[in-house]
Scaffold this active site. Sequence first.
Site, short mmCIF file in Angstrom:
data_model
loop_
_atom_site.label_atom_id
_atom_site.label_comp_id
_atom_site.label_asym_id
_atom_site.label_seq_id
_atom_site.Cartn_x
_atom_site.Cartn_y
_atom_site.Cartn_z
CD GLU A 1 -2.87 1.00 2.49
OE1 GLU A 1 -2.75 0.08 3.32
OE2 GLU A 1 -3.83 1.81 2.49
CG ASN B 1 -9.64 -1.73 1.87
OD1 ASN B 1 -9.20 -2.85 2.10
ND2 ASN B 1 -9.46 -0.70 2.71
CD GLU B 2 -10.22 -2.38 6.67
OE1 GLU B 2 -10.25 -1.25 7.18
OE2 GLU B 2 -9.43 -3.29 7.06
CE1 TYR C 1 -3.35 -5.77 9.27
CE2 TYR C 1 -5.64 -5.10 9.03
CZ TYR C 1 -4.35 -5.18 8.53
OH TYR C 1 -4.07 -4.66 7.28
CD GLU D 1 -6.03 -4.53 4.52
OE1 GLU D 1 -5.89 -4.12 5.69
OE2 GLU D 1 -6.46 -3.81 3.59
CD GLN E 1 0.33 -2.40 3.91
OE1 GLN E 1 1.12 -1.76 3.22
NE2 GLN E 1 -0.85 -1.90 4.28
#
Length: 516
Positions: free
Chosen positions: A46, A193-194, A264, A321, A370
Site C-alpha cells: 500500500e 476495501n473495508e 489483524y 489483510e 504488508q
Amino acid sequence: MTARCLLAPLILLLLSGFANAETRVRIDASKPGPTIDKNVYGQFAEHLGRGIYGGLWVGEGSTIPNTRGLRNDVLGALKDLRVPLVRWPGGCFADQYHWRDGIGPRSLRKKTVNASWGGVVDDNAFGTHEFFDFVEQLGADAYVSINVGTGSPREMAEWVEYMTSDAKGAMANLRRANGRAKPWRVRYLGVGNETWGCGGSMTPEYSTDVFKHFATFIKTPPDNTPLVVASGGTNKQTNWTRHLLENVEESWTLRLDGISHHYYTLPTGQWDRKGSAIGFPEAEWFSTLFRTLEIRGILASNVRILDQLDKKKKVGFVVDEWGTWYDSAEGASQSDLYQQNSVRDAVLAALNFHAFHEFADRVRLTNIAQMINVLQAMILTDGERMLLTPTYHAFHLYRPFQGARHLPAVVRGAPEYRQGGQSIPKISATAALGTDGKLYLGLVNSHPRDSEQIRVESSTPVAKASGRMLTGASLDAHNTFAEPNRVRPTPVELPGSKGGLEISLPPRSILILALE
Ligand code: AHR
C-alpha cells in the site's frame, strides 16, 4: 560456520530424547485434499509509510541499485520468495486513489496528499505502469483494488479498460501513448476495501448494492477477465459474507468470485494499546498466538455460510489483510505503521498458513499486511540497507506448499500450552503433496520455553527427511541492520526409521521437512 558444522548439532538436537515421544503426528498420504492455491501466500503493498517509496521504489536516478526505479536488493529477495501475487494500491489508500494521477511522464504527475496515512505528499511516481512492471519482474499475479469510496463506476471502468483492453479505444490508446503496447494481465479486482470503515462506513446492505453497481461495469476482453472480489467483513463477523451471498445474483454482466475479509492480530486486542513488537512479556507471546489462532474459527464460520449458500464452491474466502499490528516504536511516526518483526511473528505466520491450508477449498487467496516496512513485513529497509525478517523466512520455508495438495496431518497426545487460565495447542502440523511429488510436513512448536518430542508417522514409508528449521534465541529474537542474520533458517537432515521419524522440536520453532 559451514553448513556441515551447523547441521551436526542440529541432527543431534532433533534426535535427542525420541524414545519418550508421546506426541504423534500422523500423515495420510493416500487422501490428497484440495490444492493450496499459490496465492494463499500473497502480499500486500500500500502507499503507506515506506511500504512503496523507499522500500520498493527509489526511482531511476537513485544511488541505490535499481531496475527502472525498483530496488534490486528488494526485487531479488522477493523473487527468491516466489511471491505469487501482490495487492495494490491499498487498503484505505485505494479509496482515495485516482489512477490518472499516476500515469504519463513522471515529472508532470500531480502531487497528491495521502490523507489516509499521515497527510504525506505522494508524487505518484509509482503508478499503474510501475506496479505492473514490478509484478511482471516478480512473475506475480496482480490484484488491483478499485476506488469505490471516492471514485465512480466510470473511473473504475476506464482504469479497467486502460489495463486490460487490446482494442483501439481511447483508454488502450492512452496506455499505448504512455509506453505500454500490450494490455497487462489482471488476475483479481477488489471492488472496495473495508466498506464498513475507511472505505465508506457502509452497512452490509448498502455496500452490497454499491458492489453490484460497480461490478456491473467491469468490462474486459474474454481472455483477460479478472476474478472479482467484494469487500466483506472483519474479525468474527459473518453477516457480510451472508448478505453478499444472499443478495448478489450472478448474471451475464455481474460476477462475484471472492469475499474479502480482514483479520489483524493485536497482542492485547486493544487498539489504543496494542502491545510491543519486541521486549514483550511471555503473557503477550501467549495472547498474540491465542488471538491469531482465532482465525480458524473465523474461517470455519464463514466457510460454513459459503458452503450453505454457494454449493458449487465458486466463491472464495479472501483474507486480503492479515498479520500482526503493534504499537509504533517510541518516537516513530504513528502513521507509518513501521514495526520490528521477531520469531513470534514467524511462528504466528506459520500458524495462519496451517489454518489457510485446512480451508484450502475456499481460501484461495490471502495477503499478509504488508510486504515492506509496514506492519508484519517481509523486508525492512534503512536507506540503502535491507534486512529479511523472521516472517520472510517463514514464507520462504513454506514455499513448497504453494500449489501443493493438502494432506490430513493429525496431531495426537500433544500437551497444551497454558497461560492465565487459557490454553492453545503446543504443536501444530500441516502436510501436503508438493508439485514436485514430494511429501512435505510443516511443524510448529508454539511453546516459548519447552521443546517437544514428536513421532511422525506416515502412510508411506519414510527413508529420510530433510528441510530447514527456524527458531530464535529469545522470545523476541529479531534481525537488525547491524546483525541481519540473527534469525534465519538452518538446515536439517533426519534418517527415517521403520514407520516414521523421531523429532525433538525446540521451543518457538518452525520445521519444514520433505519426507522421502
Ligand atoms: O494495512 C493497513 C490498513 O489496515 C489498510 O489500509 C486498511 O485496509 C486496514 O484497516
